[in-house]
Design a protein around this motif. Sequence first.
Motif: not given
Length: 369
Positions: A55-63
């Motif tokens: 969570d919070g990994l920049d530049g990535v939409d996590l689903v």
Amino acid sequence: MKHSLPACPRHIGILRLSALGDVCNLVPTVRALQRQWPEARITWIVGKAEYSLLDGLDGVDLVVYDKATGLKGMRAIWRQFEDVRFDVLLHMQQALRASVLSLGLKCDVRVGYDKARAKDWQHWFTHRQLAPHPRAHVLESFMDFARLLGVEDTRLDWSLPVPEAAYEEARQLTGDQPYLVISPCANPRLRNFRNWSAEGYAAIIEHAWQRHGLKTVMSGGGSPLERDMGEQIRRLCPDIEIIDAIGRTSLKGLLALLDRARVVIAPDSGPVHMANALGTPTLGLYATTNPDRAAPYCWRNQVVNRYPDAVRRYLKKTVETVSWGTRVRHADAMALITLNDVVDHLDRLMAATDDTALAEDATEPSHEG
């Protein structure tokens, strides 16, 4: 018909649900893709626990896809993406459930493993496969997806997000004293057999204190197996203070705990790969899994490796004659690791990383505070 790969993808989909160690090994591939195409959108479908880690990994939409929700959860994902089409979908999860999930995601080309590395018939569900890469480390197998798309800059970068609240959570447990983290148990799955002995860990705790002045923090989840192991270790060290963090941290808090540690010792499990991603000196204990495939990547030369011995004794074969990734599923295999093995490796690792020097082959990853 051979599906062509996009020269400049605008939207990259990644399907990798688990596990904690594997998603850590995948992050450098994500960073390589971001360097190559900084304007591209990246969407990563990931498991529930793994989301908490990333969570919070920049530049990535996590689903999040929670596998416990089964087909109902798949349908929810399909509805969420019904108006989305990926230029390329990187199918990195070798499980039939994930392959079925992938079929409901629209994409121009679905990329998976080559036939030699594919499991659960994954190659039947993909349009393009990776080039063969025999005897590849897990991290390198992930990076092969970027290479197939044309990425040449494969420098290792993790930049895992660790919020200040997580560091405060870790400080509440440890204070400001230097410490060793021991995560004694791997995932408590059936016939996993990756755990070393409570007696061995207790002796290492005593050695770390007497030789290096390091207190020990024990980490892990809250399963009965992990709690029982922690109790056994504490009973064997009645005169040494041990900070018990088993089942007492969030995943972000565990990241902070590992980041602040002087060194981490654990079997083949999530914490060795999490520590590796943070640049923390890491000592992996391996006998039932092959460290050439699954060791903490930047600390491969520091691994205690009794896998060849286990293959000879329990499979009556050699490492060269068993298939890549073969596990030694024998309850006594980890007992091949001796106390002297771990003491010698720990002492060498401490010396090699004194004054922030890295191990001989280590590439220092970066992270965010």
